[in-house]
Design a protein around this motif. Sequence first.
Motif, PDB file in Angstrom:
ATOM      1  N   LYS A 157       0.831  -1.213   0.000  1.00 32.70           N
ATOM      2  CA  LYS A 157       0.000   0.000   0.000  1.00 32.70           C
ATOM      3  C   LYS A 157       0.866   1.264   0.000  1.00 32.70           C
ATOM      4  O   LYS A 157       0.610   2.218  -0.749  1.00 32.70           O
ATOM      5  CB  LYS A 157      -0.915  -0.029   1.231  1.00 32.70           C
ATOM      6  N   GLN A 158       1.893   1.261   0.836  1.00 29.50           N
ATOM      7  CA  GLN A 158       2.781   2.415   0.907  1.00 29.50           C
ATOM      8  C   GLN A 158       3.583   2.555  -0.386  1.00 29.50           C
ATOM      9  O   GLN A 158       3.780   3.670  -0.890  1.00 29.50           O
ATOM     10  CB  GLN A 158       3.721   2.256   2.101  1.00 29.50           C
ATOM     11  N   PHE A 159       4.033   1.418  -0.932  1.00 23.15           N
ATOM     12  CA  PHE A 159       4.796   1.452  -2.182  1.00 23.15           C
ATOM     13  C   PHE A 159       3.943   2.039  -3.300  1.00 23.15           C
ATOM     14  O   PHE A 159       4.428   2.838  -4.098  1.00 23.15           O
ATOM     15  CB  PHE A 159       5.258   0.038  -2.537  1.00 23.15           C
ATOM     16  N   ARG A 160       2.666   1.672  -3.334  1.00 19.56           N
ATOM     17  CA  ARG A 160       1.755   2.195  -4.351  1.00 19.56           C
ATOM     18  C   ARG A 160       1.604   3.721  -4.217  1.00 19.56           C
ATOM     19  O   ARG A 160       1.572   4.447  -5.214  1.00 19.56           O
ATOM     20  CB  ARG A 160       0.382   1.520  -4.202  1.00 19.56           C
ATOM     21  N   ARG A 161       1.537   4.192  -2.969  1.00 21.02           N
ATOM     22  CA  ARG A 161       1.443   5.649  -2.745  1.00 21.02           C
ATOM     23  C   ARG A 161       2.698   6.351  -3.245  1.00 21.02           C
ATOM     24  O   ARG A 161       2.627   7.435  -3.831  1.00 21.02           O
ATOM     25  CB  ARG A 161       1.220   5.939  -1.262  1.00 21.02           C
ATOM     26  N   TYR A 162       3.856   5.739  -2.983  1.00 21.83           N
ATOM     27  CA  TYR A 162       5.107   6.319  -3.481  1.00 21.83           C
ATOM     28  C   TYR A 162       5.093   6.405  -5.005  1.00 21.83           C
ATOM     29  O   TYR A 162       5.530   7.405  -5.594  1.00 21.83           O
ATOM     30  CB  TYR A 162       6.303   5.486  -3.034  1.00 21.83           C
ATOM     31  N   TYR A 163       4.589   5.341  -5.660  1.00 21.84           N
ATOM     32  CA  TYR A 163       4.526   5.348  -7.119  1.00 21.84           C
ATOM     33  C   TYR A 163       3.615   6.469  -7.612  1.00 21.84           C
ATOM     34  O   TYR A 163       3.953   7.199  -8.551  1.00 21.84           O
ATOM     35  CB  TYR A 163       4.036   3.997  -7.659  1.00 21.84           C
ATOM     36  N   GLU A 164       2.446   6.613  -6.986  1.00 23.67           N
ATOM     37  CA  GLU A 164       1.502   7.643  -7.429  1.00 23.67           C
ATOM     38  C   GLU A 164       2.085   9.039  -7.245  1.00 23.67           C
ATOM     39  O   GLU A 164       1.886   9.921  -8.092  1.00 23.67           O
ATOM     40  CB  GLU A 164       0.184   7.487  -6.662  1.00 23.67           C
ATOM     41  N   GLU A 165       2.830   9.235  -6.147  1.00 24.90           N
ATOM     42  CA  GLU A 165       3.496  10.526  -5.945  1.00 24.90           C
ATOM     43  C   GLU A 165       4.566  10.752  -7.009  1.00 24.90           C
ATOM     44  O   GLU A 165       4.679  11.841  -7.581  1.00 24.90           O
ATOM     45  CB  GLU A 165       4.129  10.578  -4.548  1.00 24.90           C
ATOM     46  N   ALA A 166       5.352   9.706  -7.285  1.00 26.48           N
ATOM     47  CA  ALA A 166       6.419   9.807  -8.294  1.00 26.48           C
ATOM     48  C   ALA A 166       5.844  10.121  -9.664  1.00 26.48           C
ATOM     49  O   ALA A 166       6.438  10.869 -10.454  1.00 26.48           O
ATOM     50  CB  ALA A 166       7.219   8.504  -8.337  1.00 26.48           C
ATOM     51  N   ASN A 167       4.668   9.574  -9.941  1.00 31.46           N
ATOM     52  CA  ASN A 167       4.023   9.769 -11.246  1.00 31.46           C
ATOM     53  C   ASN A 167       3.558  11.212 -11.422  1.00 31.46           C
ATOM     54  O   ASN A 167       3.484  11.715 -12.550  1.00 31.46           O
ATOM     55  CB  ASN A 167       2.839   8.805 -11.373  1.00 31.46           C
ATOM     56  N   ARG A 168       3.225  11.871 -10.299  1.00 31.57           N
ATOM     57  CA  ARG A 168       2.767  13.274 -10.374  1.00 31.57           C
ATOM     58  C   ARG A 168       3.929  14.260 -10.540  1.00 31.57           C
ATOM     59  O   ARG A 168       3.726  15.387 -10.981  1.00 31.57           O
ATOM     60  CB  ARG A 168       1.986  13.633  -9.107  1.00 31.57           C
ATOM     61  N   LEU A 169       5.137  13.846 -10.153  1.00 34.92           N
ATOM     62  CA  LEU A 169       6.288  14.753 -10.214  1.00 34.92           C
ATOM     63  C   LEU A 169       6.814  14.878 -11.634  1.00 34.92           C
ATOM     64  O   LEU A 169       6.616  13.987 -12.474  1.00 34.92           O
ATOM     65  CB  LEU A 169       7.408  14.237  -9.294  1.00 34.92           C
ATOM     66  N   ALA A 170       7.512  15.978 -11.892  1.00 35.71           N
ATOM     67  CA  ALA A 170       8.139  16.163 -13.204  1.00 35.71           C
ATOM     68  C   ALA A 170       9.318  15.207 -13.334  1.00 35.71           C
ATOM     69  O   ALA A 170       9.953  14.840 -12.352  1.00 35.71           O
ATOM     70  CB  ALA A 170       8.608  17.607 -13.346  1.00 35.71           C
ATOM     71  N   GLY A 171       9.616  14.793 -14.559  1.00 35.63           N
ATOM     72  CA  GLY A 171      10.751  13.904 -14.799  1.00 35.63           C
ATOM     73  C   GLY A 171      10.298  12.460 -14.945  1.00 35.63           C
ATOM     74  O   GLY A 171       9.099  12.158 -15.035  1.00 35.63           O
ATOM     75  N   LYS A 172      11.265  11.559 -14.977  1.00 41.67           N
ATOM     76  CA  LYS A 172      10.966  10.142 -15.159  1.00 41.67           C
ATOM     77  C   LYS A 172      10.349   9.557 -13.893  1.00 41.67           C
ATOM     78  O   LYS A 172      10.915   9.703 -12.803  1.00 41.67           O
ATOM     79  CB  LYS A 172      12.241   9.368 -15.506  1.00 41.67           C
ATOM     80  N   THR A 173       9.239   8.872 -14.045  1.00 39.88           N
ATOM     81  CA  THR A 173       8.534   8.302 -12.888  1.00 39.88           C
ATOM     82  C   THR A 173       9.411   7.302 -12.143  1.00 39.88           C
ATOM     83  O   THR A 173       9.452   7.294 -10.913  1.00 39.88           O
ATOM     84  CB  THR A 173       7.224   7.625 -13.339  1.00 39.88           C
ATOM     85  N   GLY A 174      10.120   6.439 -12.883  1.00 37.69           N
ATOM     86  CA  GLY A 174      10.973   5.432 -12.244  1.00 37.69           C
ATOM     87  C   GLY A 174      12.078   6.052 -11.417  1.00 37.69           C
ATOM     88  O   GLY A 174      12.350   5.625 -10.283  1.00 37.69           O
ATOM     89  N   ASP A 175      12.726   7.086 -11.960  1.00 39.05           N
ATOM     90  CA  ASP A 175      13.782   7.782 -11.220  1.00 39.05           C
ATOM     91  C   ASP A 175      13.211   8.446  -9.972  1.00 39.05           C
ATOM     92  O   ASP A 175      13.793   8.376  -8.884  1.00 39.05           O
ATOM     93  CB  ASP A 175      14.450   8.847 -12.099  1.00 39.05           C
ATOM     94  N   ASN A 176      12.049   9.100 -10.143  1.00 43.05           N
ATOM     95  CA  ASN A 176      11.406   9.762  -8.996  1.00 43.05           C
ATOM     96  C   ASN A 176      11.087   8.772  -7.886  1.00 43.05           C
ATOM     97  O   ASN A 176      11.255   9.069  -6.695  1.00 43.05           O
ATOM     98  CB  ASN A 176      10.115  10.461  -9.445  1.00 43.05           C
ATOM     99  N   LEU A 177      10.611   7.587  -8.275  1.00 40.76           N
ATOM    100  CA  LEU A 177      10.260   6.562  -7.289  1.00 40.76           C
ATOM    101  C   LEU A 177      11.474   6.154  -6.462  1.00 40.76           C
ATOM    102  O   LEU A 177      11.410   6.084  -5.228  1.00 40.76           O
ATOM    103  CB  LEU A 177       9.664   5.344  -8.000  1.00 40.76           C
ATOM    104  N   LEU A 178      12.604   5.907  -7.139  1.00 42.07           N
ATOM    105  CA  LEU A 178      13.809   5.499  -6.415  1.00 42.07           C
ATOM    106  C   LEU A 178      14.336   6.633  -5.536  1.00 42.07           C
ATOM    107  O   LEU A 178      14.832   6.392  -4.429  1.00 42.07           O
ATOM    108  CB  LEU A 178      14.891   5.042  -7.397  1.00 42.07           C
ATOM    109  N   ILE A 179      14.214   7.870  -5.990  1.00 40.97           N
ATOM    110  CA  ILE A 179      14.675   9.010  -5.185  1.00 40.97           C
ATOM    111  C   ILE A 179      13.825   9.125  -3.917  1.00 40.97           C
ATOM    112  O   ILE A 179      14.346   9.383  -2.822  1.00 40.97           O
ATOM    113  CB  ILE A 179      14.629  10.306  -6.022  1.00 40.97           C
ATOM    114  N   ILE A 180      12.503   8.915  -4.050  1.00 38.30           N
ATOM    115  CA  ILE A 180      11.627   8.942  -2.870  1.00 38.30           C
ATOM    116  C   ILE A 180      12.041   7.860  -1.880  1.00 38.30           C
ATOM    117  O   ILE A 180      12.147   8.102  -0.668  1.00 38.30           O
ATOM    118  CB  ILE A 180      10.151   8.764  -3.299  1.00 38.30           C
TER     119      ILE A 180
END
Length: 201
Positions: free
Chosen positions: A65-88
């Motif tokens: 559940k928490q991982f999914r929230r991180y993904y959704e946040e990463a998807n809203r940010l500018a830039g590559k979603t995958g990179d954003n997810l790992l940075i979070i």
Amino acid sequence: MARYTGPITKKSRRLGTDLVGNDKAFERRAYPPGVHGRGRIKESEYLLQLREKQKARYAYGVLEKQFRRYYEEANRLAGKTGDNLLIILESRLDNVVYRSGLANTRRQARQLVVHGHFLVNGKKVNIPSYRVSPYDIIDVAPKSLNSLPFVIARETHHERSVPGWLTVRPNKGRILVHQLPVRDQITIDVQEQLIVELYSK
């Protein structure tokens, strides 16, 4: 929050990567657990995507559940979603403590944080998922500096490599966060694009 507390080496063997770091048991048996562990598995596209997601989840100690929230946040940010997810994921307090070399594993780092051994900008923080920001100063609490885990960390700190986005002063028990990491500074065996493909279906 609940988390997976079972044997992590079994997960490492199932996913084919060392989720702990210097896991001797995984090195001895680098094949999946169970009676059919050495058998061949038909690798579908979905299996590859799911495996990458599970690698990231278990490596950072995050539930679905928490991982999914991180993904959704990463998807809203500018830039590559995958990179954003790992940075979070990398900016979690327990991970920063682990990356700094003040803990041997993320599980140990999580325990040290939960037990209140760290101050962030002078305030006690005991939430492992707390997200650090650029220019944060993380200190070992004065009463904890001479406890065994930190004494060992000081003595063995030269054996660990610290990423460039952090500066560590082991004798003071201090971590300085210069910036959030970029993808090239994140050393984890995960193909984040496959995670994005899994969630974007």
